[in-house]
Design a protein around this motif. Structure first.
Motif, mmCIF file in Angstrom:
data_model
loop_
_atom_site.group_PDB
_atom_site.id
_atom_site.type_symbol
_atom_site.label_atom_id
_atom_site.label_comp_id
_atom_site.label_asym_id
_atom_site.label_seq_id
_atom_site.Cartn_x
_atom_site.Cartn_y
_atom_site.Cartn_z
ATOM 1 N N PHE A 111 0.813 -1.220 0.000
ATOM 2 C CA PHE A 111 0.000 0.000 0.000
ATOM 3 C C PHE A 111 0.853 1.281 0.000
ATOM 4 O O PHE A 111 0.297 2.362 -0.104
ATOM 5 N N ALA A 112 2.190 1.119 0.153
ATOM 6 C CA ALA A 112 3.081 2.285 0.073
ATOM 7 C C ALA A 112 3.906 2.250 -1.203
ATOM 8 O O ALA A 112 4.480 3.259 -1.607
ATOM 9 N N GLY A 113 3.942 1.054 -1.840
ATOM 10 C CA GLY A 113 4.673 0.921 -3.087
ATOM 11 C C GLY A 113 6.173 0.778 -2.863
ATOM 12 O O GLY A 113 6.636 0.417 -1.775
ATOM 13 N N TYR A 114 6.920 1.079 -3.915
ATOM 14 C CA TYR A 114 8.385 1.041 -3.818
ATOM 15 C C TYR A 114 8.874 2.338 -3.161
ATOM 16 O O TYR A 114 8.641 3.434 -3.672
ATOM 17 N N VAL A 115 9.520 2.154 -2.040
ATOM 18 C CA VAL A 115 9.966 3.298 -1.254
ATOM 19 C C VAL A 115 11.483 3.460 -1.425
ATOM 20 O O VAL A 115 12.248 2.547 -1.086
ATOM 21 N N PRO A 116 11.953 4.588 -1.959
ATOM 22 C CA PRO A 116 13.404 4.806 -2.072
ATOM 23 C C PRO A 116 14.006 5.060 -0.690
ATOM 24 O O PRO A 116 13.564 5.950 0.036
ATOM 25 N N VAL A 117 15.013 4.263 -0.311
ATOM 26 C CA VAL A 117 15.596 4.378 1.023
ATOM 27 C C VAL A 117 17.105 4.628 0.994
ATOM 28 O O VAL A 117 17.714 4.842 2.043
ATOM 29 N N ARG A 118 17.683 4.602 -0.182
ATOM 30 C CA ARG A 118 19.131 4.789 -0.258
ATOM 31 C C ARG A 118 19.532 6.150 0.326
ATOM 32 O O ARG A 118 18.949 7.193 -0.023
ATOM 33 N N GLY A 119 20.489 6.137 1.229
ATOM 34 C CA GLY A 119 20.985 7.371 1.814
ATOM 35 C C GLY A 119 20.141 7.927 2.944
ATOM 36 O O GLY A 119 20.465 8.990 3.492
ATOM 37 N N LEU A 120 19.041 7.242 3.305
ATOM 38 C CA LEU A 120 18.160 7.712 4.373
ATOM 39 C C LEU A 120 18.483 7.008 5.683
ATOM 40 O O LEU A 120 18.959 5.875 5.697
ATOM 41 N N THR A 121 18.203 7.681 6.788
ATOM 42 C CA THR A 121 18.308 7.034 8.090
ATOM 43 C C THR A 121 17.030 6.261 8.355
ATOM 44 O O THR A 121 16.018 6.404 7.654
ATOM 45 N N LEU A 122 17.032 5.423 9.403
ATOM 46 C CA LEU A 122 15.834 4.651 9.745
ATOM 47 C C LEU A 122 14.672 5.575 10.074
ATOM 48 O O LEU A 122 13.520 5.314 9.685
ATOM 49 N N ARG A 123 14.942 6.666 10.777
ATOM 50 C CA ARG A 123 13.884 7.615 11.109
ATOM 51 C C ARG A 123 13.278 8.229 9.845
ATOM 52 O O ARG A 123 12.049 8.381 9.739
ATOM 53 N N GLN A 124 14.098 8.566 8.892
ATOM 54 C CA GLN A 124 13.593 9.155 7.641
ATOM 55 C C GLN A 124 12.771 8.152 6.837
ATOM 56 O O GLN A 124 11.778 8.518 6.210
#
Length: 395
Positions: free
Chosen positions: A135-148
């Protein structure tokens, strides 16, 4: 006749000296070095600097500028970003009466209307730096912290789930790591944690160093910067025990420093010293001191390629190498008592050449010994001739 033969011998010796044969010796005299900057032979731009308290202090302070705390910026937050290859676990809570992530079979559910977590299977961050969340789809996470990442998933679920709460856990860290190699018990890759591991933490994880602590240099490679300092300096000053960042490389190097002692010293040899450094006073002691019968106490010299920014040069250097170093000869006058105080803080560097010239009296004694060795056979021969003539041995 003896005077005549002796005069011929002296003339012969002076002729040899004038032709460039010179007296035997282990190196240049103090007078030669002192006059070298103005000499036509000085085509390399060598500078002569007299060692005093000010020069020693400047060189000592320049070494402090090369410590880790001055070269690298510290990681004060300890937040490590996610990258491809990391494994994440996403859990979503939905406030009752939630229906999007309703999970009545959860072990935490006590009633159909209770808030129960929906824990999704662990998944590896794709090569494109994204993960898939229902329901959120593909989420870009590269370079993000866990909080972000949590905030991004929450934003995407707004309007679809009833007051969603999101938790992202790093199940396996494969990108926020530090590599440890060199003279350590185990060369390993160490994952970083929110603990904010420091240099000594990582070295301990690798089993420690295999060589004596005072002879090991620690090299830190971070992005384009590469620098090394003694391990003992890190142990004694917590400011140098930096918090490490993802991608850092720690290399333990066993490279004993050394200087070369030449001339009128107690021994002519390459002398090793600890990575923690050595002073001029210690170097003179380790090389056996200066020889009383030969040495010129005003003619002690250190030959070095000195970084341009190490000194406020008394005379601007005429030549600077492509490596931004200056060929310099440090002149030390041991006849001056104040020099001994400066020698206690003047730092000796790796590959320095410590040279003690012969005293002028030593050169004179060499000259006289040569005259004696040349004239004595002449006088002895003349004596034999007279003896043979008197006894009639020639007849």
């Amino acid at each position: 006749m003896p005077t005549k033969y002796a005069a011929w011998a002296v003339v012969l010796i002076f002729s040899l000296l004038a032709s460039g044969c010179g007296l035997p010796g282990s190196g240049p005299t103090r007078a030669t070095i002192d006059k070298y900057p103005e000499s036509d032979k000085n085509t390399t731009g060598i500078s002569i600097v007299e060692v005093n308290a000010s020069i020693a202090r400047q060189l000592r302070d320049s070494l402090q500028k090369t410590m880790f705390s001055a070269v690298f910026s510290g990681n004060t937050l300890g937040n490590y970003s996610v990258g491809p290859g990391d494994i994440l676990e996403v859990t979503v809570w939905e406030s009752p009466p939630g229906t999007l992530f309703n999970n009545p079979g959860s072990e935490l559910a006590t009633a159909q209307t209770a808030m129960a977590p929906m824990r999704f299977p662990e998944q590896q961050v794709n090569s494109d730096g994204s993960i898939s969340v229902p329901f959120a789809g593909y989420v870009p996470v590269r370079g993000l912290t866990l909080r972000q990442i949590e905030e991004e998933i929450y934003r995407r679920l707004q309007g679809k789930a009833n007051d969603p709460q999101v938790l992202v856990r790093l199940a396996k860290n494969t990108t926020s790591t530090v590599t440890v190699v060199g003279e350590v018990t185990n060369s390993i890759i160490v994952p970083l944690t929110p603990k904010r591991e420091r240099i000594l933490d990582i070295l301990a994880t690798a089993g420690g160093v295999k060589q004596p602590v005072n002879k090991v240099m620690i090299q830190l490679t971070r992005a384009e910067k590469v620098h090394s300092i003694p391990l003992k300096a890190i142990i004694s000053d917590n400011k140098e025990n930096l918090v490490l960042e993802p991608g850092d490389i720690l290399t333990a190097l066993y490279q004993p420093n050394s200087f070369i002692a030449l001339g009128a010293t107690g021994k002519n040899a390459e002398v090793e010293f600890e990575a923690t450094g050595l002073t001029l006073a210690q170097a003179l002691a380790r090389s056996g001191g200066v020889q009383d019968g030969r040495a010129d106490a005003q003619g002690v010299f250190i030959f070095r390629l000195e970084p341009m920014d190490s000194l406020k040069w008394p005379t601007p250097p005429t030549i600077v190498t492509p490596e931004n170093t200056v060929p310099v000869i440090y002149s030390v006058n041991l006849r001056d008592p104040a020099t001994f105080f400066a020698a206690q803080s003047f730092p000796i560097k790796d590959k320095d050449v410590l040279y003690v010239s012969n005293a002028p009296a030593t050169e004179i004694m060499k000259f006289l010994s040569i005259i004696t060795s040349v004239t004595s056979p002449s006088l002895n021969t003349l004596g034999y001739i007279r003896s043979f003539t008197a006894t009639g041995a020639w007849n």
